[in-house]
Enzyme design. Structure first.
Site, PDB file in Angstrom:
ATOM      1  N   GLU A  94     -11.074  -4.645  13.246  1.00  0.00           N
ATOM      2  CA  GLU A  94     -11.882  -5.183  12.151  1.00  0.00           C
ATOM      3  C   GLU A  94     -11.949  -6.699  12.274  1.00  0.00           C
ATOM      4  O   GLU A  94     -11.034  -7.337  12.778  1.00  0.00           O
ATOM      5  CB  GLU A  94     -11.273  -4.811  10.798  1.00  0.00           C
ATOM      6  CG  GLU A  94     -11.396  -3.334  10.480  1.00  0.00           C
ATOM      7  CD  GLU A  94     -10.788  -2.992   9.133  1.00  0.00           C
ATOM      8  OE1 GLU A  94     -10.179  -3.874   8.492  1.00  0.00           O
ATOM      9  OE2 GLU A  94     -10.924  -1.828   8.717  1.00  0.00           O
ATOM     10  N   SER A 119     -13.912  -4.869   7.890  1.00  0.00           N
ATOM     11  CA  SER A 119     -13.112  -4.423   6.757  1.00  0.00           C
ATOM     12  C   SER A 119     -14.018  -4.050   5.602  1.00  0.00           C
ATOM     13  O   SER A 119     -15.130  -4.560   5.466  1.00  0.00           O
ATOM     14  CB  SER A 119     -12.175  -5.561   6.328  1.00  0.00           C
ATOM     15  OG  SER A 119     -11.632  -5.305   5.055  1.00  0.00           O
ATOM     16  N   CYS A 155      -5.211  -2.277  -1.413  1.00  0.00           N
ATOM     17  CA  CYS A 155      -6.155  -3.312  -1.832  1.00  0.00           C
ATOM     18  C   CYS A 155      -7.071  -2.791  -2.945  1.00  0.00           C
ATOM     19  O   CYS A 155      -7.633  -1.700  -2.843  1.00  0.00           O
ATOM     20  CB  CYS A 155      -6.994  -3.772  -0.646  1.00  0.00           C
ATOM     21  SG  CYS A 155      -6.019  -4.556   0.655  1.00  0.00           S
ATOM     22  N   CYS A 163      -2.632   3.176   2.832  1.00  0.00           N
ATOM     23  CA  CYS A 163      -3.485   2.188   3.472  1.00  0.00           C
ATOM     24  C   CYS A 163      -4.587   2.843   4.287  1.00  0.00           C
ATOM     25  O   CYS A 163      -4.526   4.017   4.634  1.00  0.00           O
ATOM     26  CB  CYS A 163      -2.667   1.241   4.339  1.00  0.00           C
ATOM     27  SG  CYS A 163      -3.605  -0.224   4.850  1.00  0.00           S
ATOM     28  N   ASP A 164      -5.567   2.035   4.642  1.00  0.00           N
ATOM     29  CA  ASP A 164      -6.876   2.455   5.139  1.00  0.00           C
ATOM     30  C   ASP A 164      -6.892   3.694   6.027  1.00  0.00           C
ATOM     31  O   ASP A 164      -7.450   4.725   5.676  1.00  0.00           O
ATOM     32  CB  ASP A 164      -7.512   1.297   5.908  1.00  0.00           C
ATOM     33  CG  ASP A 164      -7.767   0.093   5.016  1.00  0.00           C
ATOM     34  OD1 ASP A 164      -7.416   0.143   3.829  1.00  0.00           O
ATOM     35  OD2 ASP A 164      -8.313  -0.904   5.511  1.00  0.00           O
ATOM     36  N   LYS A 165      -6.325   3.600   7.243  1.00  0.00           N
ATOM     37  CA  LYS A 165      -6.486   4.683   8.209  1.00  0.00           C
ATOM     38  C   LYS A 165      -5.594   5.873   7.892  1.00  0.00           C
ATOM     39  O   LYS A 165      -5.809   6.967   8.419  1.00  0.00           O
ATOM     40  CB  LYS A 165      -6.178   4.183   9.635  1.00  0.00           C
ATOM     41  CG  LYS A 165      -6.952   2.939  10.028  1.00  0.00           C
ATOM     42  CD  LYS A 165      -8.435   3.045   9.757  1.00  0.00           C
ATOM     43  CE  LYS A 165      -9.156   1.724   9.916  1.00  0.00           C
ATOM     44  NZ  LYS A 165      -8.808   0.699   8.919  1.00  0.00           N
ATOM     45  N   ASP A 192      -3.679  -2.666   7.523  1.00  0.00           N
ATOM     46  CA  ASP A 192      -4.676  -3.592   8.052  1.00  0.00           C
ATOM     47  C   ASP A 192      -4.487  -5.024   7.570  1.00  0.00           C
ATOM     48  O   ASP A 192      -4.768  -5.975   8.300  1.00  0.00           O
ATOM     49  CB  ASP A 192      -6.080  -3.110   7.673  1.00  0.00           C
ATOM     50  CG  ASP A 192      -6.469  -1.848   8.440  1.00  0.00           C
ATOM     51  OD1 ASP A 192      -5.599  -1.293   9.124  1.00  0.00           O
ATOM     52  OD2 ASP A 192      -7.633  -1.440   8.347  1.00  0.00           O
ATOM     53  N   CYS A 198       0.816  -1.222   0.000  1.00  0.00           N
ATOM     54  CA  CYS A 198       0.000   0.000   0.000  1.00  0.00           C
ATOM     55  C   CYS A 198       0.846   1.267   0.000  1.00  0.00           C
ATOM     56  O   CYS A 198       0.474   2.279  -0.587  1.00  0.00           O
ATOM     57  CB  CYS A 198      -0.889   0.051   1.235  1.00  0.00           C
ATOM     58  SG  CYS A 198      -1.391  -1.531   1.901  1.00  0.00           S
TER      59      CYS A 198
END
Length: 576
Positions: free
Chosen positions: A453, A479, A201, A129-131, A88, A56
């Site tokens: 998650e 997720s 992702c 990445c996510d956060k 994650d 990521c």
């Protein structure tokens, strides 16, 4: 933009670069090779979440160099720095996941401190990445210096025996493997091909959801959030952002001019329309909080309720982010929403133009089936739904994208687990029954702490073929890759005496995602009796960052934030 036209007497960097008293400060800048001219120019922080933890983030350092060239070309002085990321995909399914949501706050806090400490005039923030995406956007709104967000780009899809795959297929393969439907050899082969490049992702999981938000909310340049990480066009977007940040400084266009109630509604609209991650219902309130705007879970849910689901993206659909970009990108999605009255066109963006002006030349693409016209949607209401009832007085959230209407109603007996590990073990051993509602509690923001998650558990259920035969509810999170009837963010959480902590095995739970309700079939008197007997549990986090996080974090309804926010501040950093 010629920096000589910018009045530096009103910029934060005057505190470290202007006047005889700042000679020691300037000497540090000379020590790094800066010239007198560069020191006199605006200082632009170029923040990345680069690390070697996962694909990521791995391309962010390279992309940062293109941003710096753009800043320099427009007569600014870029100053690169890094902050953390917790990825994650690596943290999932074990205690490491407790670090994920708290990392959002650390990212925002560390970017704030770096910009404050060095008196930078603007920020170009890059995340993968996510956060890290909401964390970077939260820092921008908090600081309120001219800012542009850049997504590092999505990963390319893998190919497994002629079939397009993502990391979601691997998590679900673990469930298949546990019941003997996949061999060791096949699992090994799949894990080696599922993630073939740099990038986050690839489906409409949390990273791509929040990347979509970055364009819809106005903090990212049009099209920039859709290009996959390996595509060379990413460097052009990065260079353009570097140049554009200087224009924003000159025009004094700041994040709080961009992030308004209307733009937050636009952001929630694209989440629902794209079947995005339920995590957006945490992150949008948190971004709003930085601007002093009240925009909680119920506000997000209202937008979801009236928004059509139009993007056929995984995990509920067929396509990935690369496919969306190649047929017209996020502007194609937003254009049809705007044309049919679902978005506000008068919101300012980092281009210096409104959303409607940005989208004016976007033409509909009839040669694709990734995005449906907003007047002929996949389903008439959004891919994400808010719930409320006596089991979740502060609300809950569920992703229904790809679920048939008949499977959006569920009633069954509870099987309760205090923590994810206990539930995952039961699922792995098939120690549950079809028709049950699996309850994972004490995983909320404070109770976890960290609000983990549950992808490992939900994916295992799906891999066992039970994704539509049981329901799962939690005060933790899911997720963006989760599918099946999985309800998260149940509040109040168990750790503060919420109803989810009071239910027992066998209690009947009724969930209706069509009408937006979630209830346990117990009387108010019985719930009151159980609450009187309930005692708080001590977590294992008795020191360190997770302890600190648990002391300050608020409820999921408000975004799980840790400070009073823009409504309480006396003065934003940009005005100091």
């Amino acid at each position: 933009m010629d920096a000589r036209l910018i009045d530096k007497s009103k910029l934060p960097s005057r505190h470290v670069t202007v006047g005889p008293a700042r000679a020691p400060h300037r000497s540090y800048l000379y020590a790094m090779g800066l010239t007198r001219e560069q020191i006199a120019q605006p200082l632009v922080g170029v923040a990345t979440c680069w690390n070697e933890a996962a694909p990521c983030n791995i391309s962010l350092m390279r992309q940062a160099q293109a941003v710096k060239k753009g800043v320099a070309a427009a007569s600014g002085t870029p100053r690169e720095f890094c902050t953390i990321t917790v990825t994650d995909g690596i943290a999932m399914g074990h205690q490491g996941m407790k670090a994920s949501l708290p990392s959002r706050e650390v990212i925002a806090d560390s970017v704030e401190l770096t910009i404050r400490g060095h008196s930078y005039d603007a920020l170009v923030g890059m995340a993968g990445c996510d956060k890290s995406l909401p964390g970077m956007m939260m820092a921008m709104v908090r600081l309120n210096v001219p800012s542009i967000f850049i997504y590092g780009g999505s990963i390319l899809p893998g190919s497994f025996r002629g079939r397009q795959v993502t990391v979601q297929d691997l998590f679900e393969a673990v469930g298949k493997h546990s019941v003997g439907e996949m061999s060791d050899e096949d699992l090994t082969e799949l894990e080696q091909v599922a993630c073939p490049s740099a990038g986050a992702c690839g489906a409409q999981f949390t990273a791509n959801t929040m990347a979509t938000v970055s364009e819809a909310i106005g903090l990212a340049l049009p099209y920039s959030a859709g290009a996959p990480a390996p595509y060379e066009i990413r460097d052009r977007f990065c260079a353009a952002a570097g140049e554009q940040i200087m224009d924003l400084i000159a025009k004094n266009i700041r994040p709080r001019d961009i992030v308004t109630r209307k733009s937050l509604e636009n952001a929630a609209t694209v989440v629902a329309a794209s079947g995005g991650s339920t995590n957006a219902a945490l992150h949008l309130p948190a971004i709003a909080h930085e601007a002093g705007i009240k925009f909680d879970l119920f506000d997000v849910a209202e937008i979801f309720k009236r928004t059509p689901y139009i993007a056929d993206l995984k995990p509920g659909g067929r396509y990935v982010a690369k496919d969306l970009f190649e047929v017209g990108g996020i502007p194609l999605l937003m254009k049809t929403l705007l044309d049919h009255g679902f978005m506000h066109g008068d919101c300012m963006t980092v281009t210096g133009r409104t959303m409607a002006e940005n989208l004016a030349s976007v033409k509909w693409n009839d040669e694709q089936d990734v995005v449906y016209p907003a007047n002929t949607p996949i389903t008439p209401t959004g891919g994400v739904v808010g719930l409320k009832g006596n089991l979740a007085p502060e609300g809950a959230i569920v992703k229904v994208a790809g679920m048939a209407a008949g499977s959006q109603v569920f009633r069954g007996p509870a099987r309760c687990f205090d923590g994810e590990e206990a539930c995952f073990e039961a699922v792995s051993k098939r120690q549950y029954e079809e028709g049950e509602v699996l309850v994972i509690r004490y995983e909320g923001p404070r109770g976890g702490p960290g609000m983990r998650e549950m992808l490992s558990t939900t994916a295992a259920l799906y891999g066992q073929g039970m994704g539509d035969k049981v329901a799962l509810i939690t005060d933790g999170r899911f997720s963006g890759a989760t599918r099946g009837f999985c309800i998260g963010h149940v509040g109040p959480e168990a750790a503060v005496g919420g109803p989810i902590g009071l239910i027992k095995d066998g209690d009947i739970i009724a969930i209706d995602a069509i009408n937006g309700t979630i209830d346990v079939e117990l009387s108010d008197e019985e719930l009151t009796r159980r609450r009187a007997q309930w005692k708080p549990r001590e977590t294992s986090a008795t020191s360190g960052y997770l302890w600190k996080y648990a002391q300050t974090v608020g409820p999921a309804r408000d975004g799980a934030v840790t400070h009073p926010g823009g409504a309480a501040e006396k003065e934003a950093y940009a005005d100091v």
